[in-house]
Design a protein around this motif. Structure first.
Motif, PDB file in Angstrom:
ATOM      1  N   GLN A  16      -5.361  11.358  -1.284  1.00 32.82           N
ATOM      2  CA  GLN A  16      -6.320  11.127  -0.141  1.00 32.82           C
ATOM      3  C   GLN A  16      -7.006  12.443   0.427  1.00 32.82           C
ATOM      4  OE1 GLN A  16      -3.486   9.177   2.047  1.00 32.82           O
ATOM      5  NE2 GLN A  16      -4.269   7.116   1.370  1.00 32.82           N
ATOM      6  N   ALA A  17      -6.354  13.283   0.595  1.00 35.46           N
ATOM      7  CA  ALA A  17      -6.718  14.434   1.321  1.00 35.46           C
ATOM      8  C   ALA A  17      -7.724  15.483   0.348  1.00 35.46           C
ATOM      9  CB  ALA A  17      -5.773  15.555   1.623  1.00 35.46           C
ATOM     10  N   GLU A  18      -7.193  15.393  -0.917  1.00 35.68           N
ATOM     11  CA  GLU A  18      -7.974  16.204  -1.962  1.00 35.68           C
ATOM     12  C   GLU A  18      -9.386  15.501  -2.007  1.00 35.68           C
ATOM     13  OE1 GLU A  18      -6.523  17.058  -6.224  1.00 35.68           O
ATOM     14  OE2 GLU A  18      -7.594  15.291  -6.420  1.00 35.68           O
ATOM     15  N   GLN A  19      -9.489  13.935  -2.067  1.00 38.82           N
ATOM     16  CA  GLN A  19     -10.799  13.478  -2.366  1.00 38.82           C
ATOM     17  C   GLN A  19     -11.604  13.673  -1.021  1.00 38.82           C
ATOM     18  OE1 GLN A  19     -11.835  12.271  -5.293  1.00 38.82           O
ATOM     19  NE2 GLN A  19     -13.951  12.257  -4.310  1.00 38.82           N
ATOM     20  N   ALA A  20     -10.827  13.630   0.133  1.00 42.94           N
ATOM     21  CA  ALA A  20     -11.578  13.843   1.554  1.00 42.94           C
ATOM     22  C   ALA A  20     -12.301  15.121   1.750  1.00 42.94           C
ATOM     23  CB  ALA A  20     -10.812  13.224   2.727  1.00 42.94           C
ATOM     24  N   LEU A  21     -11.749  15.991   1.032  1.00 38.61           N
ATOM     25  CA  LEU A  21     -12.037  17.562   1.172  1.00 38.61           C
ATOM     26  C   LEU A  21     -13.083  17.581   0.136  1.00 38.61           C
ATOM     27  CD1 LEU A  21      -8.398  19.382   1.569  1.00 38.61           C
ATOM     28  CD2 LEU A  21     -10.442  19.624   3.437  1.00 38.61           C
ATOM     29  N   LEU A  22     -12.755  17.117  -1.009  1.00 42.80           N
ATOM     30  CA  LEU A  22     -13.986  17.305  -1.956  1.00 42.80           C
ATOM     31  C   LEU A  22     -15.389  16.609  -1.555  1.00 42.80           C
ATOM     32  CD1 LEU A  22     -14.352  18.246  -4.862  1.00 42.80           C
ATOM     33  CD2 LEU A  22     -13.919  16.126  -5.618  1.00 42.80           C
ATOM     34  N   ASP A  23     -15.352  15.416  -0.810  1.00 43.27           N
ATOM     35  CA  ASP A  23     -16.407  15.029  -0.373  1.00 43.27           C
ATOM     36  C   ASP A  23     -17.143  15.627   0.613  1.00 43.27           C
ATOM     37  OD1 ASP A  23     -15.603  12.602  -1.989  1.00 43.27           O
ATOM     38  OD2 ASP A  23     -14.949  11.447  -0.349  1.00 43.27           O
ATOM     39  N   SER A  24     -16.238  16.465   1.148  1.00 39.60           N
ATOM     40  CA  SER A  24     -16.840  17.443   2.179  1.00 39.60           C
ATOM     41  C   SER A  24     -17.151  18.943   1.828  1.00 39.60           C
ATOM     42  CB  SER A  24     -15.788  17.532   3.446  1.00 39.60           C
ATOM     43  OG  SER A  24     -15.406  16.538   3.908  1.00 39.60           O
ATOM     44  N   GLY A  25     -17.124  18.883   0.380  1.00 42.03           N
ATOM     45  CA  GLY A  25     -17.418  20.423  -0.241  1.00 42.03           C
ATOM     46  C   GLY A  25     -16.573  21.069  -0.368  1.00 42.03           C
ATOM     47  N   ILE A  26     -15.545  20.991  -0.045  1.00 36.55           N
ATOM     48  CA  ILE A  26     -14.195  21.982  -0.181  1.00 36.55           C
ATOM     49  C   ILE A  26     -13.376  21.437  -1.335  1.00 36.55           C
ATOM     50  CG2 ILE A  26     -12.214  22.694   1.223  1.00 36.55           C
ATOM     51  CD1 ILE A  26     -13.594  21.936   3.470  1.00 36.55           C
ATOM     52  N   VAL A  27     -13.247  22.348  -2.390  1.00 37.35           N
ATOM     53  CA  VAL A  27     -12.735  21.873  -3.581  1.00 37.35           C
ATOM     54  C   VAL A  27     -11.143  22.564  -3.677  1.00 37.35           C
ATOM     55  CG1 VAL A  27     -12.694  21.641  -6.246  1.00 37.35           C
ATOM     56  CG2 VAL A  27     -15.014  22.198  -4.856  1.00 37.35           C
ATOM     57  N   THR A  28     -10.229  21.624  -3.488  1.00 33.10           N
ATOM     58  CA  THR A  28      -8.929  22.339  -3.641  1.00 33.10           C
ATOM     59  C   THR A  28      -8.102  21.045  -4.634  1.00 33.10           C
ATOM     60  OG1 THR A  28      -7.947  20.250  -2.054  1.00 33.10           O
ATOM     61  CG2 THR A  28      -8.861  22.196  -0.973  1.00 33.10           C
ATOM     62  N   ASN A  29      -6.680  21.414  -4.744  1.00 29.59           N
ATOM     63  CA  ASN A  29      -6.110  20.242  -5.589  1.00 29.59           C
ATOM     64  C   ASN A  29      -4.728  19.890  -5.043  1.00 29.59           C
ATOM     65  OD1 ASN A  29      -5.092  22.924  -6.888  1.00 29.59           O
ATOM     66  ND2 ASN A  29      -3.565  21.527  -7.403  1.00 29.59           N
ATOM     67  N   ARG A  30      -4.375  18.553  -5.109  1.00 26.40           N
ATOM     68  CA  ARG A  30      -3.214  18.091  -4.523  1.00 26.40           C
ATOM     69  C   ARG A  30      -1.884  18.546  -5.144  1.00 26.40           C
ATOM     70  NH1 ARG A  30      -5.386  14.243  -7.738  1.00 26.40           N
ATOM     71  NH2 ARG A  30      -4.050  13.070  -9.238  1.00 26.40           N
ATOM     72  N   ASN A  31      -0.968  18.495  -4.506  1.00 28.09           N
ATOM     73  CA  ASN A  31       0.207  19.089  -5.138  1.00 28.09           C
ATOM     74  C   ASN A  31       1.451  18.759  -4.466  1.00 28.09           C
ATOM     75  OD1 ASN A  31       0.023  22.091  -6.913  1.00 28.09           O
ATOM     76  ND2 ASN A  31       2.133  21.600  -6.126  1.00 28.09           N
ATOM     77  N   SER A  32       2.699  18.649  -5.530  1.00 30.44           N
ATOM     78  CA  SER A  32       3.915  18.437  -4.835  1.00 30.44           C
ATOM     79  C   SER A  32       4.330  19.311  -3.827  1.00 30.44           C
ATOM     80  CB  SER A  32       4.957  17.977  -5.852  1.00 30.44           C
ATOM     81  OG  SER A  32       4.527  17.122  -6.944  1.00 30.44           O
ATOM     82  N   ILE A  33       5.096  19.050  -3.002  1.00 30.96           N
ATOM     83  CA  ILE A  33       5.769  19.848  -2.136  1.00 30.96           C
ATOM     84  C   ILE A  33       7.134  19.608  -2.248  1.00 30.96           C
ATOM     85  CG2 ILE A  33       3.787  20.157  -0.454  1.00 30.96           C
ATOM     86  CD1 ILE A  33       5.226  18.143   1.551  1.00 30.96           C
ATOM     87  N   PRO A  34       8.256  20.683  -1.774  1.00 33.87           N
ATOM     88  CA  PRO A  34       9.648  20.506  -2.031  1.00 33.87           C
ATOM     89  C   PRO A  34       9.941  19.084  -1.118  1.00 33.87           C
ATOM     90  CG  PRO A  34       9.085  22.898  -1.376  1.00 33.87           C
ATOM     91  CD  PRO A  34       7.810  21.795  -1.124  1.00 33.87           C
ATOM     92  N   GLN A  35      10.704  18.483  -2.001  1.00 34.10           N
ATOM     93  CA  GLN A  35      11.231  17.149  -1.527  1.00 34.10           C
ATOM     94  C   GLN A  35      10.374  16.035  -1.449  1.00 34.10           C
ATOM     95  OE1 GLN A  35      12.941  19.790   0.602  1.00 34.10           O
ATOM     96  NE2 GLN A  35      14.083  20.208  -0.998  1.00 34.10           N
ATOM     97  N   ASP A  36       9.015  16.301  -2.196  1.00 33.20           N
ATOM     98  CA  ASP A  36       8.101  15.544  -1.873  1.00 33.20           C
ATOM     99  C   ASP A  36       8.315  13.779  -2.389  1.00 33.20           C
ATOM    100  OD1 ASP A  36       5.406  14.100  -2.131  1.00 33.20           O
ATOM    101  OD2 ASP A  36       4.719  16.037  -2.502  1.00 33.20           O
ATOM    102  N   PRO A  37       8.091  13.041  -1.084  1.00 30.69           N
ATOM    103  CA  PRO A  37       8.439  11.422  -1.369  1.00 30.69           C
ATOM    104  C   PRO A  37       7.367  10.727  -2.157  1.00 30.69           C
ATOM    105  CG  PRO A  37       7.786  11.953   1.180  1.00 30.69           C
ATOM    106  CD  PRO A  37       7.543  13.407   0.334  1.00 30.69           C
ATOM    107  N   ASN A  38       6.174  11.543  -2.177  1.00 26.31           N
ATOM    108  CA  ASN A  38       4.954  10.639  -2.928  1.00 26.31           C
ATOM    109  C   ASN A  38       4.914  11.220  -4.369  1.00 26.31           C
ATOM    110  OD1 ASN A  38       3.893   8.975  -0.978  1.00 26.31           O
ATOM    111  ND2 ASN A  38       3.011  10.729   0.063  1.00 26.31           N
ATOM    112  N   GLY A  39       5.755  11.871  -4.713  1.00 29.84           N
ATOM    113  CA  GLY A  39       5.724  12.177  -6.488  1.00 29.84           C
ATOM    114  C   GLY A  39       4.739  12.982  -6.931  1.00 29.84           C
TER     115      GLY A  39
END
Ligand code: PLP
Length: 473
Positions: free
Chosen positions: A373-396
């Protein structure tokens, strides 16, 4: 002709030639420049190669087959490819202070495969050949060969876990390395988000790997390669570092001493297109005793070398040997620390509490969002990032709970720490204005907010033109 005219003319002419055959491709190439100029690129693994690097690739070197090594090719007429590869090797060795460099790998994955097979050949094949007193595998009987093939299987690798920032090629199942090796992971201390070297040592002592892999795609801290080498020596492992992400920081002497992979590892792989700012490609550096095995990369796992890309690598390595590249490398880290500080002061949770390198990982659970969600919201606002797992990520690994951002590209454009604080403000606005939707991918963000942030991002970039010498008209 001024540099500006020369570069504009070169790219315009190239596009004209392409347009005459397939206009949709010429248009896509031109459009990509427009898009890159207008977006705030915070993808940690991307950069902007110089016009000289780009132009070195678009020519007839691409037509040449040159399997083999410098001066020992399986094709005739390779004198110019020999020159290209020799110059690339000369610059690569000098840049990284490496005893041996192999610049043929077509990508980072290929460089890792070359290194893995070099290690297996050194540690498994060579002793097996010595045992049966044969010079090469072709002289082995079928039974001996079957025994050797069995010995290749199930060798052990210790690499960083994916959620701690490791890469798929470090022994994970979707990649062939996970099928070649029985992999065990080391992670980070949950309290600090940093590598726990004592736990790594214990794991290595229990597991007794053939190879320990250092390096990462999404770990925001310096790694002490001296300690990792000590651990490898204690358990008799070969120590490999994949510096794909941070090669530019090694080249620019931000990572020295204990943090310099070349000085500490037996073998080091890299990509050439991330912080190093070269063409897409890979390279391997090694101690002299592994060089014969590394040279067998083609045909072991590579096809014919891409001479045009090796030419561009040579240009990029030459650029990175200039004093201004060290300044660039330091600015990458200054910018990433300014971005981390700007986000933290606005309430973000930055994994490990900060950064020592070119990347920052944000835990977006703080905002009630998934990485997707964060990746797409930022992209819609002209900021290109990528989503990434974080340690012990509950969302896979697909939805994730993190956003990875990096500064090599924007630093190339000339943005500095002041602009990083402004970017932190823009990201803060988007992340606090976005509300999670009905699924892990859906969200609500008012168009007024995304439009306003996009406009501010474009205004911010206006003072930092991308490829200012290139005018496509
Ligand atoms: N190694 C690491 C640490 C990486 O981050 C990547 C790419 O993201 C690779 C290898 C693979 O590089 P390539 O995409 O050039 O194959």
């Amino acid at each position: 002709m001024s540099a500006l005219n020369a570069e504009s003319t070169a790219f315009r002419s190239a596009l004209d030639a392409v347009r005459a055959v397939e206009p949709r491709i010429a248009d896509a190439i031109a459009k990509e420049l427009t898009d890159q100029r207008e977006s705030l690129k915070l993808i940690a693994s991307e950069n902007y190669a110089s016009p000289a690097v780009l132009l070195a690739m678009g020519n007839w070197l691409s037509d040449k087959y040159a399997e083999g090594t410098i001066g020992r090719r399986f094709y005739a007429g390779c004198q110019n490819v020999d020159t290209v590869e020799s110059v690339a090797v000369e610059h690569a060795k000098a840049l990284f202070n490496a005893p041996y460099a192999y610049v043929q790998p077509h990508s980072g994955i290929d460089a890792n495969l070359v290194a893995y097979w070099a290690i297996l050949a050194d540690r498994v094949e060579a002793p097996a050949l010595a045992k049966v007193q044969k010079r090469n595998v072709n002289d082995m009987t079928d039974a001996e060969w079957a025994e050797l093939r069995a010995a290749f299987g199930n060798q052990r690798m210790l690499g960083m876990s994916l959620d701690a920032g490791g890469h798929l090629t470090h022994g994970f199942r979707p990649n062939i390395s996970g099928k070649m090796f029985d992999q065990r992971s080391y992670g980070v201390d949950p309290a600090t988000g940093q590598i726990d070297y004592a736990a790594l040592r214990t794991s290595a002592q229990e597991f007794k790997p053939l190879v320990i892999v250092g390096g990462y795609s999404a770990y925001p801290r310096k790694v002490n390669f001296r300690i990792m080498r000590e651990i490898a020596d204690e358990v008799g492992a070969t120590f490999m570092v994949d510096m794909a992400h941070f090669a530019g920081l090694v080249a620019g002497k931000v990572f020295t001493g204990d943090f310099d992979p070349i000085a500490n590892a037996h073998i080091v792989t890299t990509t050439t297109h991330k912080s190093l700012r070269g063409p897409r490609g890979g390279a391997v550096f090694c101690q002299p005793e592994l060089s014969d095995q590394v040279d067998r990369g083609c045909p072991m796992v590579l096809g014919g070398p891409l001479a045009h890309v090796m030419a561009a690598k040579a240009v990029a390595f030459a650029e990175a040997r200039r004093p201004e590249f060290a300044d660039y490398a330091q600015r990458i880290v200054d910018n990433s620390q300014a971005l981390a500080a700007g986000l933290t002061s606005r309430g973000a949770t930055v994994v490990s509490g900060g950064t020592d390198n070119h990347l920052v990982l944000i835990d977006v659970d703080k905002y009630g969002l998934t990485g997707r969600q964060a990746e797409q919201a930022l992209l819609d606002s002209g900021i290109v990032t990528n989503r990434n797992s974080i340690p012990q990520d509950p969302n896979g690994a697909w939805y994730t709970s993190g956003i990875r951002i990096g500064t090599p590209a924007l630093t190339t454009r000339g943005l500095g720490t002041g602009e990083m604080d402004q970017i932190a403000e823009l990201m803060h606005t988007v992340l606090t204005s976005t509300k999670a939707g009905a699924s892990k991918a859906k969200f609500d963000l008012a168009t007024a907010v995304s439009d306003r942030v996009s406009k501010q991002a474009t205004e911010l970039l206006a003072d930092f033109p991308l490829y200012p010498s290139v005018d496509l008209g």
